[in-house]
Design a protein around this motif. Sequence first.
Motif, PDB file in Angstrom:
ATOM      1  N   HIS A 180       0.748  -1.199   0.126  1.00  8.34           N
ATOM      2  CA  HIS A 180       0.089   0.009  -0.010  1.00  8.34           C
ATOM      3  C   HIS A 180       0.976   1.214  -0.002  1.00  8.34           C
ATOM      4  O   HIS A 180       0.530   2.338  -0.645  1.00  8.34           O
ATOM      5  CB  HIS A 180      -1.059   0.031   1.369  1.00  8.34           C
ATOM      6  CG  HIS A 180      -1.991  -0.891   1.117  1.00  8.34           C
ATOM      7  ND1 HIS A 180      -3.197  -0.632   0.241  1.00  8.34           N
ATOM      8  CD2 HIS A 180      -2.447  -2.083   1.554  1.00  8.34           C
ATOM      9  CE1 HIS A 180      -3.950  -1.707   0.206  1.00  8.34           C
ATOM     10  NE2 HIS A 180      -3.323  -2.694   0.919  1.00  8.34           N
ATOM     11  N   ALA A 181       2.055   1.352   0.585  1.00  9.11           N
ATOM     12  CA  ALA A 181       3.218   2.670   0.562  1.00  9.11           C
ATOM     13  C   ALA A 181       3.369   2.706  -0.897  1.00  9.11           C
ATOM     14  O   ALA A 181       3.399   3.820  -1.187  1.00  9.11           O
ATOM     15  CB  ALA A 181       4.154   2.124   1.319  1.00  9.11           C
ATOM     16  N   VAL A 182       3.726   1.623  -1.573  1.00 10.32           N
ATOM     17  CA  VAL A 182       4.174   1.801  -3.058  1.00 10.32           C
ATOM     18  C   VAL A 182       2.817   2.356  -3.828  1.00 10.32           C
ATOM     19  O   VAL A 182       3.099   3.390  -4.665  1.00 10.32           O
ATOM     20  CB  VAL A 182       4.484   0.427  -3.699  1.00 10.32           C
ATOM     21  CG1 VAL A 182       4.814   0.513  -5.179  1.00 10.32           C
ATOM     22  CG2 VAL A 182       5.997   0.156  -3.075  1.00 10.32           C
ATOM     23  N   ARG A 183       1.645   1.880  -3.487  1.00 11.98           N
ATOM     24  CA  ARG A 183       0.504   2.152  -4.284  1.00 11.98           C
ATOM     25  C   ARG A 183       0.037   3.866  -4.021  1.00 11.98           C
ATOM     26  O   ARG A 183      -0.176   4.684  -4.874  1.00 11.98           O
ATOM     27  CB  ARG A 183      -0.594   1.636  -3.764  1.00 11.98           C
ATOM     28  CG  ARG A 183      -0.847   0.125  -4.611  1.00 11.98           C
ATOM     29  CD  ARG A 183      -2.154  -0.521  -4.089  1.00 11.98           C
ATOM     30  NE  ARG A 183      -1.898  -1.923  -4.490  1.00 11.98           N
ATOM     31  CZ  ARG A 183      -2.395  -2.944  -3.661  1.00 11.98           C
ATOM     32  NH1 ARG A 183      -2.918  -2.805  -2.475  1.00 11.98           N
ATOM     33  NH2 ARG A 183      -2.257  -4.164  -4.215  1.00 11.98           N
ATOM     34  N   LYS A 184       0.323   4.186  -2.758  1.00 11.67           N
ATOM     35  CA  LYS A 184       0.275   5.509  -2.315  1.00 11.67           C
ATOM     36  C   LYS A 184       1.240   6.417  -3.110  1.00 11.67           C
ATOM     37  O   LYS A 184       0.762   7.610  -3.432  1.00 11.67           O
ATOM     38  CB  LYS A 184       0.273   5.907  -0.681  1.00 11.67           C
ATOM     39  CG  LYS A 184       0.322   7.231  -0.199  1.00 11.67           C
ATOM     40  CD  LYS A 184       0.593   7.287   1.366  1.00 11.67           C
ATOM     41  CE  LYS A 184       0.714   8.731   1.699  1.00 11.67           C
ATOM     42  NZ  LYS A 184      -0.100   9.710   0.909  1.00 11.67           N
ATOM     43  N   VAL A 239       2.063  10.626  -7.215  1.00 11.08           N
ATOM     44  CA  VAL A 239       2.889  11.211  -8.264  1.00 11.08           C
ATOM     45  C   VAL A 239       1.789  11.386  -9.701  1.00 11.08           C
ATOM     46  O   VAL A 239       2.029  12.168 -10.341  1.00 11.08           O
ATOM     47  CB  VAL A 239       4.039  10.071  -8.759  1.00 11.08           C
ATOM     48  CG1 VAL A 239       4.438  10.176 -10.278  1.00 11.08           C
ATOM     49  CG2 VAL A 239       5.146  10.073  -7.814  1.00 11.08           C
ATOM     50  N   GLU A 240       0.959  10.308  -9.675  1.00 16.30           N
ATOM     51  CA  GLU A 240      -0.101  10.405 -10.937  1.00 16.30           C
ATOM     52  C   GLU A 240      -0.851  11.789 -10.632  1.00 16.30           C
ATOM     53  O   GLU A 240      -1.226  12.378 -11.686  1.00 16.30           O
ATOM     54  CB  GLU A 240      -0.772   9.254 -11.003  1.00 16.30           C
ATOM     55  CG  GLU A 240      -0.015   8.122 -11.564  1.00 16.30           C
ATOM     56  CD  GLU A 240       0.617   8.272 -12.838  1.00 16.30           C
ATOM     57  OE1 GLU A 240      -0.215   8.883 -13.826  1.00 16.30           O
ATOM     58  OE2 GLU A 240       1.695   7.944 -13.001  1.00 16.30           O
ATOM     59  N   THR A 270      -0.911  14.949 -13.429  1.00 14.54           N
ATOM     60  CA  THR A 270      -2.203  15.324 -14.186  1.00 14.54           C
ATOM     61  C   THR A 270      -2.869  16.702 -14.083  1.00 14.54           C
ATOM     62  O   THR A 270      -2.662  17.245 -12.950  1.00 14.54           O
ATOM     63  CB  THR A 270      -3.318  14.045 -13.946  1.00 14.54           C
ATOM     64  OG1 THR A 270      -4.378  14.303 -15.147  1.00 14.54           O
ATOM     65  CG2 THR A 270      -3.821  14.242 -12.586  1.00 14.54           C
ATOM     66  N   THR A 271      -3.382  17.165 -15.165  1.00 12.66           N
ATOM     67  CA  THR A 271      -4.113  18.464 -15.146  1.00 12.66           C
ATOM     68  C   THR A 271      -5.481  18.635 -14.996  1.00 12.66           C
ATOM     69  O   THR A 271      -6.038  19.423 -14.892  1.00 12.66           O
ATOM     70  CB  THR A 271      -3.518  19.286 -16.260  1.00 12.66           C
ATOM     71  OG1 THR A 271      -3.971  18.541 -17.670  1.00 12.66           O
ATOM     72  CG2 THR A 271      -1.891  19.532 -16.428  1.00 12.66           C
ATOM     73  N   ARG A 272      -6.121  17.357 -15.138  1.00 13.89           N
ATOM     74  CA  ARG A 272      -7.435  17.228 -15.239  1.00 13.89           C
ATOM     75  C   ARG A 272      -7.982  16.885 -14.002  1.00 13.89           C
ATOM     76  O   ARG A 272      -7.436  15.923 -13.490  1.00 13.89           O
ATOM     77  CB  ARG A 272      -7.910  15.861 -16.308  1.00 13.89           C
ATOM     78  CG  ARG A 272      -7.500  16.182 -17.990  1.00 13.89           C
ATOM     79  CD  ARG A 272      -8.098  15.377 -18.811  1.00 13.89           C
ATOM     80  NE  ARG A 272      -9.631  15.263 -18.695  1.00 13.89           N
ATOM     81  CZ  ARG A 272     -10.351  14.335 -18.540  1.00 13.89           C
ATOM     82  NH1 ARG A 272      -9.594  12.823 -18.490  1.00 13.89           N
ATOM     83  NH2 ARG A 272     -11.562  14.217 -18.524  1.00 13.89           N
ATOM     84  N   LEU A 273      -8.773  17.621 -13.477  1.00 14.60           N
ATOM     85  CA  LEU A 273      -9.311  17.635 -12.076  1.00 14.60           C
ATOM     86  C   LEU A 273      -9.922  16.059 -11.835  1.00 14.60           C
ATOM     87  O   LEU A 273      -9.577  15.700 -10.653  1.00 14.60           O
ATOM     88  CB  LEU A 273     -10.320  18.717 -11.787  1.00 14.60           C
ATOM     89  CG  LEU A 273     -10.883  18.772 -10.453  1.00 14.60           C
ATOM     90  CD1 LEU A 273      -9.945  18.834  -9.503  1.00 14.60           C
ATOM     91  CD2 LEU A 273     -11.830  19.957 -10.416  1.00 14.60           C
ATOM     92  N   LYS A 293      -9.410  11.191  -8.543  1.00 13.68           N
ATOM     93  CA  LYS A 293      -9.404   9.874  -8.526  1.00 13.68           C
ATOM     94  C   LYS A 293      -8.016   9.254  -7.798  1.00 13.68           C
ATOM     95  O   LYS A 293      -7.876   8.465  -6.896  1.00 13.68           O
ATOM     96  CB  LYS A 293      -9.380   9.453  -9.857  1.00 13.68           C
ATOM     97  CG  LYS A 293      -9.297   8.065 -10.061  1.00 13.68           C
ATOM     98  CD  LYS A 293      -9.271   7.280 -11.615  1.00 13.68           C
ATOM     99  CE  LYS A 293      -8.039   7.391 -12.085  1.00 13.68           C
ATOM    100  NZ  LYS A 293      -8.001   6.928 -13.401  1.00 13.68           N
ATOM    101  N   HIS A 294      -6.949   9.753  -8.178  1.00 15.61           N
ATOM    102  CA  HIS A 294      -5.526   9.620  -7.695  1.00 15.61           C
ATOM    103  C   HIS A 294      -5.524   9.872  -6.430  1.00 15.61           C
ATOM    104  O   HIS A 294      -5.073   9.337  -5.545  1.00 15.61           O
ATOM    105  CB  HIS A 294      -4.498   9.978  -8.588  1.00 15.61           C
ATOM    106  CG  HIS A 294      -4.468   9.369  -9.901  1.00 15.61           C
ATOM    107  ND1 HIS A 294      -3.822   7.797 -10.082  1.00 15.61           N
ATOM    108  CD2 HIS A 294      -4.280   9.815 -11.115  1.00 15.61           C
ATOM    109  CE1 HIS A 294      -4.033   7.722 -11.415  1.00 15.61           C
ATOM    110  NE2 HIS A 294      -4.251   8.728 -12.054  1.00 15.61           N
ATOM    111  N   LYS A 295      -5.857  11.007  -6.020  1.00 16.46           N
ATOM    112  CA  LYS A 295      -5.974  11.512  -4.582  1.00 16.46           C
ATOM    113  C   LYS A 295      -6.680  10.753  -3.617  1.00 16.46           C
ATOM    114  O   LYS A 295      -6.408  10.073  -2.710  1.00 16.46           O
ATOM    115  CB  LYS A 295      -6.361  12.960  -4.432  1.00 16.46           C
ATOM    116  CG  LYS A 295      -5.466  14.112  -4.847  1.00 16.46           C
ATOM    117  CD  LYS A 295      -4.132  13.959  -3.849  1.00 16.46           C
ATOM    118  CE  LYS A 295      -3.315  15.275  -3.981  1.00 16.46           C
ATOM    119  NZ  LYS A 295      -2.232  15.163  -2.940  1.00 16.46           N
ATOM    120  N   ALA A 296      -7.919  10.322  -4.160  1.00 18.34           N
ATOM    121  CA  ALA A 296      -8.683   9.238  -3.354  1.00 18.34           C
ATOM    122  C   ALA A 296      -7.881   8.031  -3.258  1.00 18.34           C
ATOM    123  O   ALA A 296      -8.030   7.460  -1.973  1.00 18.34           O
ATOM    124  CB  ALA A 296     -10.019   9.177  -4.260  1.00 18.34           C
TER     125      ALA A 296
END
Length: 87
Positions: A46-50, A55-56, A60-63, A68-71
């Motif tokens: 999970h640390a690697v996934r976080k 990073v993603e 990204t510039t699309r909100l 999605k990546h922040k969630a």
Amino acid sequence: TVAYPIKGTALYTEIEDTITTKLDWQTSTDRDIDFKKPYRKKYYDHAVRKVVNEVEAFKTTRLPNKLKHKAKSMVSQLFMEYYKLTS
């Protein structure tokens, strides 16, 4: 990836007594070394996934993609806390 010890480095010297696998150096690599870690393997997964999702989200510039990546990063953080408490 999660850090792994390379023979001859300070990390290897530090964890040498906690190595749980003895490898044949002719048929394996440093990445195959396993050693006793403070937390279970799932914590590090999970640390690697976080990190990947952080990073993603940054790239990204699309909100919608950023959210999605922040969630996903937050979910991974919650699992990390769970595995930290249950280790």
